[in-house]
Design an enzyme around this catalytic site. Structure first.
Site, PDB file in Angstrom:
ATOM      1  N   LYS A 160     -15.723  -5.645 -47.509  1.00  0.00           N
ATOM      2  CA  LYS A 160     -14.260  -5.581 -47.613  1.00  0.00           C
ATOM      3  C   LYS A 160     -13.517  -5.532 -46.262  1.00  0.00           C
ATOM      4  CE  LYS A 160     -13.438  -4.528 -52.387  1.00  0.00           C
ATOM      5  NZ  LYS A 160     -14.543  -4.105 -53.266  1.00  0.00           N
TER       6      LYS A 160
ATOM      7  N   TYR B  46     -18.979   1.239 -59.506  1.00  0.00           N
ATOM      8  CA  TYR B  46     -18.798  -0.215 -59.410  1.00  0.00           C
ATOM      9  C   TYR B  46     -19.504  -0.687 -58.139  1.00  0.00           C
ATOM     10  CZ  TYR B  46     -17.012  -4.866 -58.759  1.00  0.00           C
ATOM     11  OH  TYR B  46     -16.948  -6.224 -58.565  1.00  0.00           O
TER      12      TYR B  46
ATOM     13  N   ASP C 245     -22.956   2.926 -51.166  1.00  0.00           N
ATOM     14  CA  ASP C 245     -22.122   1.732 -51.193  1.00  0.00           C
ATOM     15  C   ASP C 245     -20.759   2.100 -50.598  1.00  0.00           C
ATOM     16  OD1 ASP C 245     -20.407  -0.331 -51.795  1.00  0.00           O
ATOM     17  OD2 ASP C 245     -21.126  -0.616 -53.848  1.00  0.00           O
TER      18      ASP C 245
ATOM     19  N   TYR D  51     -11.391 -12.156 -63.108  1.00  0.00           N
ATOM     20  CA  TYR D  51     -11.345 -11.527 -64.427  1.00  0.00           C
ATOM     21  C   TYR D  51     -10.181 -12.036 -65.257  1.00  0.00           C
ATOM     22  CZ  TYR D  51     -14.928  -8.416 -62.762  1.00  0.00           C
ATOM     23  OH  TYR D  51     -16.095  -7.921 -62.286  1.00  0.00           O
TER      24      TYR D  51
HETATM   25  C1  LIG Z   1     -15.638  -4.719 -53.979  1.00  0.00           C
HETATM   26  C2  LIG Z   1     -16.865  -3.911 -54.090  1.00  0.00           C
HETATM   27  C3  LIG Z   1     -18.137  -4.506 -54.184  1.00  0.00           C
HETATM   28  C4  LIG Z   1     -18.321  -6.003 -54.281  1.00  0.00           C
HETATM   29  O1  LIG Z   1     -17.898  -6.663 -53.137  1.00  0.00           O
HETATM   30  P1  LIG Z   1     -17.538  -8.246 -53.220  1.00  0.00           P
HETATM   31  O2  LIG Z   1     -17.253  -8.609 -51.805  1.00  0.00           O
HETATM   32  O3  LIG Z   1     -16.354  -8.344 -54.121  1.00  0.00           O
HETATM   33  O4  LIG Z   1     -18.734  -8.925 -53.766  1.00  0.00           O
HETATM   34  C5  LIG Z   1     -19.232  -3.676 -54.253  1.00  0.00           C
HETATM   35  N1  LIG Z   1     -19.115  -2.334 -54.205  1.00  0.00           N
HETATM   36  C6  LIG Z   1     -17.915  -1.733 -54.101  1.00  0.00           C
HETATM   37  C7  LIG Z   1     -17.848  -0.244 -54.024  1.00  0.00           C
HETATM   38  C8  LIG Z   1     -16.749  -2.489 -54.048  1.00  0.00           C
HETATM   39  O5  LIG Z   1     -15.561  -1.883 -53.988  1.00  0.00           O
END
Ligand SMILES: *Cc1c(COP(=O)(O)O)cnc(C)c1O
Length: 436
Positions: A283, A152, A254, A15
């Site tokens: 992550k 997100y 997620d 970004y």
């Molecule tokens: C970081 C994140 C993503 C995206 O993961 P990347 O490995 O950066 O593509 C998706 N959902 C959530 C909740 C995140 O924190």
């Protein structure tokens, strides 16, 4: 030319504009929770990493167990294609994820695993799977998603399409992002029952109105990360579970940021006792060593899609199931096995709560909040990212604020003293730049 000068000539950062005006630091070395940095003038700084490299490095840098796992796999093989071939590291990882995934006696288990190369890709796969599931179930018109404001879910197109429609990137790509359905942000944790009931009625109306076109509901459970570090009432997750069940819509959780203990439960959905139909993790999956994510789904969803028209889940990345990444993920999950992370996370959480409390008195500060091993200072104004980051380095702490948020999510190995110094550095940096 210094590394930073060479970087400025040829690289993009997250970004950021091509010719960055924000300060940059070169990492020369990292171990435990310490980063050794060089700034643009060549000066060296030793800082405590309060960011865990964006939620990922939960066991610290150069962790001996993870190092050994990577080296062992490197001496065996680093990568093979996953089409037609398999290997022990991937199989062990799938078994481990299935074993630790949230479960409930009255719900189908999350028992089938798709390995993806990043969080965003795992979200893409989850969304595709939901659409394929609905088509295979006789509902080919169910191709949209219901999400909540402030979410997100990643930077790829379908993932962007379920991110917050105002604060996300919808305005930059009009016409390219799917028109999804967004409910209001759920009430904050601790909100009165009346507020939760009002939100419930709103989401129920929205779901009923769009039921015949919705494939799934997708949310971050309990803690919204990059959309605002917002902690909402866990009960709202049970409400979404119930709505999804009543309409035959899938629930995608997620857990990419929240998974693996960060919020005080192994998965944030466990704060609400909710089990998803589809779950994404990423992550911290490899302890922050290598890029890897996974999507888990129930046996029923997997079976329905596999017997549907396409006869397969339509996705297959080149580096799927990378053995190096799987081996390190297995080692990271192995460290979590004994449950010691629970007291680590509690220690970090109480250290952050105690240490950040002082910021509550600042005029520029709107609120201080914590959950698990996450501490957040929310300002009334946009953070001066460059100034606060530099001030924090001056106080021996690595931070990466965004919008109006200065936050920390230290590695689980951080000692009480290290957490105290991180919180002190955060408060000092905010005071220095935005006033006490
Ligand atoms: C970081 C994140 C993503 C995206 O993961 P990347 O490995 O950066 O593509 C998706 N959902 C959530 C909740 C995140 O924190």
């Amino acid at each position: 030319m210094s590394v930073i000068q060479r970087d400025r000539a040829s690289l993009w950062h997250p970004y950021a504009p091509a010719s960055g005006s924000l300060p940059l630091w070169e990492v020369e070395d990292a171990d435990g929770v310490t980063l050794r940095l060089r700034d643009e003038t060549g000066r060296r700084h030793e800082v405590l990493d309060a960011m865990s490299s964006w939620w990922a490095v939960i066991h610290g840098y150069r962790n001996p167990v993870l190092d050994a796992a990577a080296k062992r796999q490197l001496d065996t093989f680093s990568h093979v294609m996953f089409g037609g071939l398999t290997h022990e590291p991937a199989v062990e990882l799938a078994e481990r994820l299935v074993a630790v995934a949230p479960s409930a006696a009255d719900r189908p288990r999350l028992e089938r695993v798709f390995l993806a190369d990043s969080g965003s890709v795992s979200v893409e796969v989850a969304l595709k799977l939901a659409v394929q599931f609905q088509t295979a179930s006789g509902f080919p018109r169910r191709q949209r998603f219901l999400s909540i404001r402030g979410g997100y879910h990643g930077d790829t197109f379908a993932a962007m399409g379920v991110c917050d429609p105002v604060d996300g990137m919808h305005s930059a790509f009009p016409g390219l992002l799917a028109a999804n359905v967004f409910a209001a942000r759920p009430p904050a944790v601790g909100a009165p029952p009346g507020e939760i009931a009002e939100w419930q009625a709103h989401v129920e109306d929205l779901a009923a109105e769009h039921a015949n076109e919705l494939a799934a509901i997708i949310v971050e459970p309990v803690l919204q990360g990059a959309g605002g570090m917002f902690i909402y009432a866990a009960e709202c997750l049970r409400i979404l579970r119930d709505i999804a069940d009543r309409h035959g819509i899938l629930l995608i959780l997620d857990e990419i940021a929240t998974g693996f203990g960060r919020t005080g439960e192994l998965f944030a959905a466990q704060h609400a006792g909710v089990v998803a139909d589809i779950m994404c993790v990423g992550k911290a999956l490899t302890g922050g060593y290598l890029t890897l994510a996974a999507m888990l789904c129930t046996g029923d969803v997997a079976a329905r899609v596999s017997s549907g028209g396409a006869g397969a889940l339509l996705h297959g990345p080149t580096f799927m199931g990378n053995p190096l990444a799987c081996s390190v993920a297995n080692a990271s999950l192995g460290i979590l096995d004994d449950g010691a992370w629970r007291s680590d996370v509690a220690r970090i959480g109480s250290g952050l709560a105690a240490g950040l409390e002082a910021a509550n008195a600042f005029d520029a500060v709107k609120e201080v909040r914590t959950i698990g091993a996450v501490g957040v200072i929310e300002l009334n104004t946009e953070v001066d990212v460059a100034a606060v980051t530099s001030a924090a380095v001056g106080h021996g702490v690595w931070l990466r604020p965004f919008r109006n948020l200065v936050y920390a999510m230290p590695a689980y190995i951080s000692s009480a003293e290290e957490v105290r110094r991180m919180a002190e550095g955060m408060v000092a940096a905010v005071a220095e730049v935005h006033g006490p």
